[in-house]
Scaffold this active site. Structure first.
Site, mmCIF file in Angstrom:
data_model
loop_
_atom_site.group_PDB
_atom_site.id
_atom_site.type_symbol
_atom_site.label_atom_id
_atom_site.label_comp_id
_atom_site.label_asym_id
_atom_site.label_seq_id
_atom_site.Cartn_x
_atom_site.Cartn_y
_atom_site.Cartn_z
ATOM 1 N N SER A 8 10.337 -25.920 -26.742
ATOM 2 C CA SER A 8 11.434 -25.073 -26.265
ATOM 3 C C SER A 8 12.031 -24.322 -27.442
ATOM 4 O O SER A 8 12.613 -24.924 -28.349
ATOM 5 C CB SER A 8 12.511 -25.919 -25.585
ATOM 6 O OG SER A 8 13.720 -25.182 -25.517
ATOM 7 N N HIS A 33 8.032 -23.044 -24.228
ATOM 8 C CA HIS A 33 8.995 -23.174 -23.125
ATOM 9 C C HIS A 33 10.180 -22.236 -23.415
ATOM 10 O O HIS A 33 10.825 -22.346 -24.459
ATOM 11 C CB HIS A 33 9.442 -24.633 -23.082
ATOM 12 C CG HIS A 33 10.391 -25.003 -21.993
ATOM 13 N ND1 HIS A 33 9.994 -25.522 -20.782
ATOM 14 C CD2 HIS A 33 11.749 -24.966 -21.944
ATOM 15 C CE1 HIS A 33 11.048 -25.789 -20.039
ATOM 16 N NE2 HIS A 33 12.141 -25.450 -20.715
ATOM 17 N N ASP A 35 13.804 -20.998 -22.155
ATOM 18 C CA ASP A 35 14.935 -21.392 -21.307
ATOM 19 C C ASP A 35 15.788 -20.181 -20.960
ATOM 20 O O ASP A 35 16.500 -19.643 -21.803
ATOM 21 C CB ASP A 35 15.787 -22.435 -22.048
ATOM 22 C CG ASP A 35 15.115 -23.788 -22.063
ATOM 23 O OD1 ASP A 35 14.786 -24.293 -20.975
ATOM 24 O OD2 ASP A 35 14.908 -24.339 -23.159
ATOM 25 N N MET A 37 18.842 -18.713 -19.099
ATOM 26 C CA MET A 37 20.135 -19.182 -18.551
ATOM 27 C C MET A 37 21.037 -17.979 -18.295
ATOM 28 O O MET A 37 21.135 -17.075 -19.139
ATOM 29 C CB MET A 37 20.818 -20.121 -19.542
ATOM 30 C CG MET A 37 19.956 -21.307 -19.953
ATOM 31 S SD MET A 37 20.895 -22.480 -20.946
ATOM 32 C CE MET A 37 19.587 -23.581 -21.500
ATOM 33 N N HIS A 66 11.503 -21.267 -17.797
ATOM 34 C CA HIS A 66 12.342 -22.201 -17.041
ATOM 35 C C HIS A 66 13.575 -21.412 -16.605
ATOM 36 O O HIS A 66 14.458 -21.127 -17.412
ATOM 37 C CB HIS A 66 12.681 -23.390 -17.958
ATOM 38 C CG HIS A 66 13.639 -24.364 -17.381
ATOM 39 N ND1 HIS A 66 14.213 -25.384 -18.113
ATOM 40 C CD2 HIS A 66 14.140 -24.494 -16.114
ATOM 41 C CE1 HIS A 66 15.022 -26.089 -17.335
ATOM 42 N NE2 HIS A 66 15.005 -25.559 -16.129
ATOM 43 N N MET A 68 16.841 -20.898 -15.179
ATOM 44 C CA MET A 68 18.119 -21.518 -14.794
ATOM 45 C C MET A 68 19.082 -20.397 -14.408
ATOM 46 O O MET A 68 20.061 -20.108 -15.109
ATOM 47 C CB MET A 68 18.666 -22.349 -15.976
ATOM 48 C CG MET A 68 17.877 -23.630 -16.189
ATOM 49 S SD MET A 68 18.153 -24.358 -17.836
ATOM 50 C CE MET A 68 16.967 -23.436 -18.782
ATOM 51 N N MET A 137 14.659 -32.694 -14.816
ATOM 52 C CA MET A 137 15.622 -32.557 -15.918
ATOM 53 C C MET A 137 16.155 -33.937 -16.300
ATOM 54 O O MET A 137 16.632 -34.693 -15.443
ATOM 55 C CB MET A 137 16.792 -31.663 -15.511
ATOM 56 C CG MET A 137 16.445 -30.196 -15.301
ATOM 57 S SD MET A 137 15.594 -29.411 -16.685
ATOM 58 C CE MET A 137 16.785 -29.605 -18.018
ATOM 59 N N GLY A 142 21.646 -26.544 -19.612
ATOM 60 C CA GLY A 142 22.615 -25.621 -20.192
ATOM 61 C C GLY A 142 22.527 -25.523 -21.707
ATOM 62 O O GLY A 142 22.773 -24.473 -22.269
ATOM 63 N N PHE A 143 22.160 -26.625 -22.337
ATOM 64 C CA PHE A 143 22.166 -26.637 -23.805
ATOM 65 C C PHE A 143 21.051 -27.547 -24.320
ATOM 66 O O PHE A 143 20.714 -28.541 -23.661
ATOM 67 C CB PHE A 143 23.503 -27.174 -24.332
ATOM 68 C CG PHE A 143 24.680 -26.381 -23.838
ATOM 69 C CD1 PHE A 143 25.074 -25.227 -24.491
ATOM 70 C CD2 PHE A 143 25.355 -26.778 -22.683
ATOM 71 C CE1 PHE A 143 26.139 -24.479 -24.005
ATOM 72 C CE2 PHE A 143 26.423 -26.034 -22.192
ATOM 73 C CZ PHE A 143 26.819 -24.876 -22.865
ATOM 74 N N GLY A 145 19.954 -30.214 -27.423
ATOM 75 C CA GLY A 145 20.683 -31.171 -28.255
ATOM 76 C C GLY A 145 21.506 -32.191 -27.485
ATOM 77 O O GLY A 145 22.317 -32.897 -28.085
ATOM 78 N N ASP A 175 12.370 -32.726 -19.327
ATOM 79 C CA ASP A 175 13.029 -31.757 -20.208
ATOM 80 C C ASP A 175 14.471 -32.197 -20.450
ATOM 81 O O ASP A 175 15.248 -32.318 -19.506
ATOM 82 C CB ASP A 175 12.987 -30.382 -19.509
ATOM 83 C CG ASP A 175 13.615 -29.266 -20.327
ATOM 84 O OD1 ASP A 175 13.953 -29.491 -21.500
ATOM 85 O OD2 ASP A 175 13.749 -28.159 -19.773
ATOM 86 N N GLY A 176 14.787 -32.426 -21.718
ATOM 87 C CA GLY A 176 16.162 -32.749 -22.094
ATOM 88 C C GLY A 176 16.241 -34.061 -22.854
ATOM 89 O O GLY A 176 15.936 -35.121 -22.295
ATOM 90 N N GLY A 177 16.601 -33.980 -24.124
ATOM 91 C CA GLY A 177 16.765 -35.179 -24.936
ATOM 92 C C GLY A 177 15.458 -35.916 -25.193
ATOM 93 O O GLY A 177 15.473 -37.124 -25.483
HETATM 94 C C1 DX5 Z 1 18.217 -27.582 -21.299
HETATM 95 C C2 DX5 Z 1 16.898 -26.862 -21.477
HETATM 96 C C3 DX5 Z 1 15.981 -27.578 -22.363
HETATM 97 C C4 DX5 Z 1 16.472 -27.715 -23.778
HETATM 98 C C5 DX5 Z 1 15.897 -28.956 -24.365
HETATM 99 O O1 DX5 Z 1 18.969 -26.969 -20.346
HETATM 100 O O2 DX5 Z 1 16.271 -26.708 -20.223
HETATM 101 O O3 DX5 Z 1 14.672 -27.010 -22.343
HETATM 102 O O4 DX5 Z 1 16.135 -26.621 -24.593
HETATM 103 O O5 DX5 Z 1 16.526 -29.213 -25.571
HETATM 104 P P1 DX5 Z 1 16.445 -30.645 -26.265
HETATM 105 O O6 DX5 Z 1 14.999 -30.977 -26.436
HETATM 106 O O7 DX5 Z 1 17.178 -30.433 -27.553
HETATM 107 O O8 DX5 Z 1 17.163 -31.589 -25.345
HETATM 108 ZN ZN ZN Z 2 14.112 -26.098 -20.287
#
Ligand code: DX5
Ligand code: ZN
Length: 220
Positions: A8, A33, A35, A37, A66, A68, A137, A142-143, A145, A175-177
């Site tokens: 990402s 990937h 993102d 938004m 992706h 969003m 997810m 949204g973010f 980290g 996806d996420g963390g």
């Molecule tokens: C979150 C995104 C993710 C994000 C993952 O809304 O969809 O793709 O960039 O970031 P990390 O890997 O830092 O959680």
């Molecule tokens: Zn994503």
């Protein structure tokens, strides 16, 4: 190939995006990937088709967008024209999910469906046979980290069972963390594609070390 690592670019250093993507590709990531938004469906505003088009000029790796955004169906054509390989839409934004998936395929792209942490697995049962990818997810979108939400693991397991029951070959992605410490739990639950931003682009020893750490966390 037992598993996919998808980088990402949300956490990349945008002042040298081309070099960062090259480095990730050389380190062996499988997909890029992007993102997208809109500041409405999610609190943040990020990238649009121009960025996909930029990535397309940098790499020949598959690009997953992706989406969003609210009303993602209005933007499918421009993301496909920009060179996205796979378009993923959130079930929460698509009252006509079946039609939206058909439209993605008509544009020549693979179709993914995405579920927020609070959305039940059953919400995609009627379209499961149509999709190429299910993205679960593991944070609220949204973010980058944010911290991985272990609450979601039973749903990954449930969707793996649903896919196996219809002998679907769709990718099950998280996806996420996702990091070398959280990946194994999602793998054990049945995920086989792993999105990571922070763990790749913010790794203290660089992008290659980040990709290697994720690759090593995938069981042989
Ligand atoms: C979150 C995104 C993710 C994000 C993952 O809304 O969809 O793709 O960039 O970031 P990390 O890997 O830092 O959680
Ligand atoms: Zn994503």
């Amino acid at each position: 190939m037992t598993a996919i690592i998808s980088a990402s670019i949300l956490s990349a250093d945008w002042s040298r995006l081309g070099k960062q993507i090259d480095e990730a590709q050389t380190a062996g990531v499988d997909w890029i990937h992007v993102d997208v938004m809109d500041g409405q469906f999610v609190p943040n505003i990020t990238m649009g088709p121009f960025i996909v088009e930029t990535c397309r000029r940098i790499t020949s790796l598959p690009i997953e967008a992706h989406l969003m955004t609210i009303t993602p169906e209005r933007h499918l054509e421009s993301f496909a024209a920009a060179g996205a390989s796979l378009l993923s839409v959130h079930v929460e934004t698509c009252p006509h999910l079946h039609r939206t998936i058909q439209n993605i395929h008509e544009l020549g792209c693979k179709a993914g469906v995405v579920l927020n942490p609070g959305t039940p697995a059953e919400s995609i049962s009627a379209v499961l046979h149509l999709v190429d990818l299910v993205l679960v997810m593991t944070v609220n979108p949204g973010f980058s980290g944010q911290e991985f939400l272990p609450d979601v693991t039973p749903k990954i397991r449930q969707i793996r069972q649903m896919l196996d029951a219809i002998q679907s070959e769709a990718w099950l992605e998280v996806d996420g963390g996702i990091s070398h410490t959280t990946l194994p739990e999602t793998y054990a639950a049945g995920a086989r594609a792993f999105v990571a931003a922070t763990a790749i682009f913010k790794h203290s020893q660089g992008i290659a070390a980040g990709v290697q750490a994720l690759r090593r966390a995938i069981p042989a």
